[in-house]
Design a protein around this motif. Structure first.
Motif, mmCIF file in Angstrom:
data_model
loop_
_atom_site.group_PDB
_atom_site.id
_atom_site.type_symbol
_atom_site.label_atom_id
_atom_site.label_comp_id
_atom_site.label_asym_id
_atom_site.label_seq_id
_atom_site.Cartn_x
_atom_site.Cartn_y
_atom_site.Cartn_z
ATOM 1 N N PRO A 197 8.708 15.799 1.997
ATOM 2 C CA PRO A 197 8.720 14.411 1.526
ATOM 3 C C PRO A 197 7.560 14.201 0.561
ATOM 4 O O PRO A 197 6.493 14.801 0.716
ATOM 5 N N ARG A 198 7.760 13.345 -0.437
ATOM 6 C CA ARG A 198 6.767 13.183 -1.494
ATOM 7 C C ARG A 198 6.389 11.718 -1.691
ATOM 8 O O ARG A 198 7.208 10.810 -1.513
ATOM 9 N N SER A 199 5.134 11.518 -2.084
ATOM 10 C CA SER A 199 4.682 10.209 -2.546
ATOM 11 C C SER A 199 3.862 10.418 -3.806
ATOM 12 O O SER A 199 3.231 11.466 -3.984
ATOM 13 N N ALA A 200 3.876 9.428 -4.690
ATOM 14 C CA ALA A 200 3.191 9.573 -5.974
ATOM 15 C C ALA A 200 2.849 8.203 -6.529
ATOM 16 O O ALA A 200 3.428 7.185 -6.137
ATOM 17 N N ILE A 201 1.904 8.200 -7.462
ATOM 18 C CA ILE A 201 1.579 7.000 -8.231
ATOM 19 C C ILE A 201 1.766 7.346 -9.695
ATOM 20 O O ILE A 201 1.422 8.448 -10.134
ATOM 21 N N ALA A 202 2.354 6.426 -10.457
ATOM 22 C CA ALA A 202 2.697 6.716 -11.846
ATOM 23 C C ALA A 202 2.466 5.484 -12.709
ATOM 24 O O ALA A 202 2.320 4.361 -12.217
ATOM 25 N N GLN A 203 2.445 5.726 -14.017
ATOM 26 C CA GLN A 203 2.271 4.664 -15.013
ATOM 27 C C GLN A 203 3.387 4.768 -16.037
ATOM 28 O O GLN A 203 3.736 5.865 -16.480
ATOM 29 N N THR A 204 3.961 3.630 -16.416
ATOM 30 C CA THR A 204 5.015 3.620 -17.425
ATOM 31 C C THR A 204 4.428 3.309 -18.796
ATOM 32 O O THR A 204 3.262 2.918 -18.923
ATOM 33 N N ASN A 205 5.257 3.453 -19.817
ATOM 34 C CA ASN A 205 4.813 3.183 -21.182
ATOM 35 C C ASN A 205 4.432 1.720 -21.370
ATOM 36 O O ASN A 205 3.596 1.383 -22.212
ATOM 37 N N ALA A 206 5.030 0.837 -20.563
ATOM 38 C CA ALA A 206 4.711 -0.593 -20.644
ATOM 39 C C ALA A 206 3.454 -0.953 -19.856
ATOM 40 O O ALA A 206 3.065 -2.118 -19.817
ATOM 41 N N GLY A 207 2.831 0.049 -19.209
ATOM 42 C CA GLY A 207 1.619 -0.214 -18.444
ATOM 43 C C GLY A 207 1.862 -0.582 -17.000
ATOM 44 O O GLY A 207 0.910 -0.871 -16.267
ATOM 45 N N GLN A 208 3.132 -0.578 -16.566
ATOM 46 C CA GLN A 208 3.431 -0.854 -15.162
ATOM 47 C C GLN A 208 2.982 0.320 -14.296
ATOM 48 O O GLN A 208 3.023 1.482 -14.717
ATOM 49 N N ILE A 209 2.569 0.020 -13.074
ATOM 50 C CA ILE A 209 2.183 1.048 -12.111
ATOM 51 C C ILE A 209 3.285 1.155 -11.057
ATOM 52 O O ILE A 209 3.755 0.144 -10.524
ATOM 53 N N ALA A 244 0.841 -1.198 0.000
ATOM 54 C CA ALA A 244 0.000 0.000 0.000
ATOM 55 C C ALA A 244 0.873 1.243 0.000
ATOM 56 O O ALA A 244 2.045 1.211 0.403
ATOM 57 N N ILE A 245 0.281 2.345 -0.453
ATOM 58 C CA ILE A 245 0.889 3.666 -0.352
ATOM 59 C C ILE A 245 -0.184 4.617 0.151
ATOM 60 O O ILE A 245 -1.378 4.403 -0.088
ATOM 61 N N ASN A 246 0.236 5.646 0.894
ATOM 62 C CA ASN A 246 -0.744 6.618 1.371
ATOM 63 C C ASN A 246 -1.411 7.299 0.181
ATOM 64 O O ASN A 246 -0.847 7.371 -0.916
ATOM 65 N N GLY A 247 -2.631 7.825 0.395
ATOM 66 C CA GLY A 247 -3.420 8.314 -0.726
ATOM 67 C C GLY A 247 -3.626 9.811 -0.753
ATOM 68 O O GLY A 247 -2.678 10.591 -0.847
ATOM 69 N N LEU A 279 4.447 2.871 -7.385
ATOM 70 C CA LEU A 279 4.104 3.539 -6.129
ATOM 71 C C LEU A 279 5.418 4.033 -5.541
ATOM 72 O O LEU A 279 6.264 3.225 -5.155
ATOM 73 N N VAL A 280 5.600 5.354 -5.466
ATOM 74 C CA VAL A 280 6.928 5.931 -5.253
ATOM 75 C C VAL A 280 6.931 6.864 -4.049
ATOM 76 O O VAL A 280 6.015 7.686 -3.886
ATOM 77 N N THR A 281 7.972 6.754 -3.218
ATOM 78 C CA THR A 281 8.188 7.720 -2.139
ATOM 79 C C THR A 281 9.634 8.203 -2.175
ATOM 80 O O THR A 281 10.550 7.453 -2.510
ATOM 81 N N ALA A 282 9.823 9.473 -1.829
ATOM 82 C CA ALA A 282 11.156 10.070 -1.721
ATOM 83 C C ALA A 282 11.079 11.155 -0.658
ATOM 84 O O ALA A 282 10.100 11.915 -0.613
ATOM 85 N N TYR A 283 12.095 11.247 0.182
ATOM 86 C CA TYR A 283 12.019 12.131 1.348
ATOM 87 C C TYR A 283 12.849 13.393 1.211
ATOM 88 O O TYR A 283 12.358 14.497 1.396
#
Length: 594
Positions: free
Chosen positions: A514-526, A321-324, A528-532
């Motif tokens: 600090p940041r969190s995000a959700i992203a999609q790649t060109n291959a359709g992968q999802i 899970a990732i925070n929303g 869930l990313v965090t960086a402080y």
């Protein structure tokens, strides 16, 4: 070959080439949706507590039977804080390479994995036997007794990159770590001589202020006061046996673990301009059989409430899970879209960015508005400002049973209109915010008039109403799952950051955090990313987070609630920060594996 026989073959000592071949075959079967026979072995017992040399620790464990006898596994994410085992890059789902008192010139050993529900267990049976551990199950706890080691020395190094502390031992031994922002406590199953207690009495370094060594009988405790924001790397080597504490800003070790079919756990330090940023993320294939995503909340029966993400994730029985989205921390109410199984638990606000998806791996990253209109029996049309929201604005808000059993007023002088079976049945004024809850009808909804009570006459009891509801853009209507946050960071591979158009303040747009995000790649992968923060200690701007996501291959990306809410969870543990430092949040995005 039977499932048990197959599992026994896997666990025998084989050559590295054979191990790789077996792993490749099993991984291919898993990618085709065919389960490994070892995953089907019957569980004998399992629990969530370990007694390690008399110390009770929280760690999920499992015991199962194969032809070779009883096997015991501990959750992979619990092995690092409880035993000191470090997880290394893994390219197959059947084996996990580890670092634990490994001789410098030898390849790391690997533990076989067993995925059960939301936990991934590593089989420690053989490793424990080789290390002289005694293991047994008593009641609901796994009891482990390891031989007591002797601490021979503790010394300090002065490498150019920071500080190093080396603890020399006469044998391998488990250790536990407990970290806060400025202190790391290392507890070893080892005795220490009185003269060693004073060896680091006046020690200090570039990134730590002090070290203390304390004897606890058969245990030794080492306390380090470190610079704020520094997370040391604690690892071990053999020949001679020693535990190494590296205190440096760039302590994050690059790792890419195929954690389960369709799910990878990754961490890496990336360059941003002239600086570098440690990044932790999960990479998943939303089209993989048995893998799905859904928004998760602490309490489905009421939208009021916040909890640590780990607690919400465990309650929902998700694997990761990732925070929303955003929320009001005082009122504990959502401030943005949350849609589950086609139901709006909370509606979108302020045309903010949102992610929408279905169960077939289709995703949309858009700025989102929900447009609702009431038409009275006289033909008068009334616009609804918000649906099931903690956001307060003059006008008419609507609350359904998905908000909860009752509605409690959020502002002074509200007029509550109850609608059942498409008809107004009553009006009730509430003078003060926080007034006693009004029941929300299961066969209708409540209308809440704020600073706009002049239209109350158009909603008199007995008035029939027609409700029209649609999203803008309309394509979001067809997605059963939506989570709103913002701002939108990337669309079609381009950074489209525009905080103002999404109703964020100038201060919000300019701040670092600090940041969190959700992203999609060109291959359709999802992703869930965090960086402080960067290695220089400064936190991240929204633009810097977008640049990080582009480096990871994102073609679409949405910023999630950041700051103290930033949390990434996998396999029962928070993986991107000290668990006790994670703030409570209202919602998140959960990853389910079956």
């Amino acid at each position: 070959m039977s499932a048990k026989r197959y599992s026994t073959v896997l666990k025998r000592r084989v050559s590295a080439q054979q191990v790789r071949l077996i792993g490749s075959i099993v991984s291919a079967l898993l990618l085709l949706g065919i389960s490994s026979p070892s995953q089907a072995l019957a569980t004998v017992r399992q629990g969530t507590q370990i007694s390690l040399n008399g110390q009770t620790l929280s760690a999920p464990w499992s015991q199962w039977q194969d032809d070779a006898g009883l096997r015991i596994g501990i959750s992979d994410r619990a092995l690092t804080p409880t035993v000191g085992i470090q997880l290394l890059t893994a390219n197959t789902v059947t084996q996990q390479p580890i670092q634990w008192f490994t001789p410098p010139q030898l390849q790391p050993s690997a533990l076989f994995t067993r995925l059960i529900s939301s936990q991934r267990y590593l089989d420690i049976t053989d490793m424990a036997a080789q290390s002289g551990w005694q293991m047994k199950v008593a009641d609901s706890a796994l009891q482990i007794t390891s031989p007591v080691a002797n601490m021979l020395a503790i010394r300090q190094g002065h490498p150019a990159w920071g500080d190093r502390i080396v603890i020399e031992l006469d044998r391998s031994t488990p250790w536990q770590t407990d970290s806060t922002n400025q202190e790391v406590i290392l507890t070893l199953n080892a005795q220490v001589m009185p003269n060693i207690l004073q060896q680091m009495k006046n020690a200090s370094g570039k990134y730590f202020q002090s070290v203390s060594v304390e004897s606890l009988g058969n245990q030794t405790r080492v306390r380090l006061r470190i610079a704020n924001g520094i997370q040391p790397r604690i690892w071990s080597l053999a020949k001679p046996d020693r535990i190494i504490v590296d205190i440096r800003p760039d302590s994050l070790i690059e790792r890419n673990v195929l954690w389960a079919p369709g799910l990878r756990s990754r961490q890496q330090t990336l360059a941003i301009g002239t600086n570098r940023v440690p990044v932790t993320w999960l990479e998943l294939d939303p089209r993989h059989p048995g893998l799905s995503l859904k928004p998760i909340v602490p309490n489905l029966s009421s939208m009021m409430g916040i909890a640590p993400l780990a607690q919400t994730a465990q309650q929902a029985q998700v694997t990761a899970a990732i925070n929303g989205g955003f929320f009001n921390r005082i009122r504990q109410l959502p401030l943005g879209a949350v849609r589950v199984d086609g139901r709006w638990l909370s509606g979108p606000i302020l045309n903010r960015g949102a992610i929408a998806w279905d169960g077939s791996g289709n995703f949309a990253f858009k700025r989102l508005t929900l447009q609702e209109t009431l038409t009275t029996s006289t033909g008068q049309r009334l616009a609804i400002t918000h649906l099931n929201s903690g956001y307060i604005q003059a006008g008419i808000a609507r609350y359904t049973a998905d908000w909860g059993a009752t509605y409690t007023s959020l502002s002074d002088n509200e007029l509550i209109i109850s609608v059942q079976n498409n008809g107004v049945v009553s009006q009730q004024p509430l003078a003060k915010a926080g007034s006693a809850g009004v029941s929300i009808p299961s066969n209708g909804y409540l209308l809440v008039l704020r600073s706009n009570q002049s239209i109350a006459s158009a909603l008199a009891p007995g008035t029939l109403l027609q409700l029209d509801s649609s999203t803008d853009p309309q394509e979001i209507n067809r997605y059963p799952y939506v989570l709103g946050a913002g701002p939108l960071l990337i669309q079609n591979s381009q950074i489209v950051l525009n905080s103002k158009i999404e109703g964020f303040s100038n201060a919000f747009a300019a701040e670092t955090a600090p940041r969190s995000a959700i992203a999609q790649t060109n291959a359709g992968q999802i992703l869930l990313v965090t960086a402080y923060e960067k290695l220089n200690g400064s936190a991240l701007t929204l633009t810097e987070m977008a640049q990080i996501l582009q480096q990871l291959g994102a073609i679409n990306a949405l910023n999630l609630d950041g700051g103290s809410s930033t949390t990434l969870y996998l396999g029962g543990q928070v993986i991107d920060r000290p668990p006790n430092s994670a703030a409570r949040v209202h919602n998140g995005i959960g990853i389910f594996l079956r």
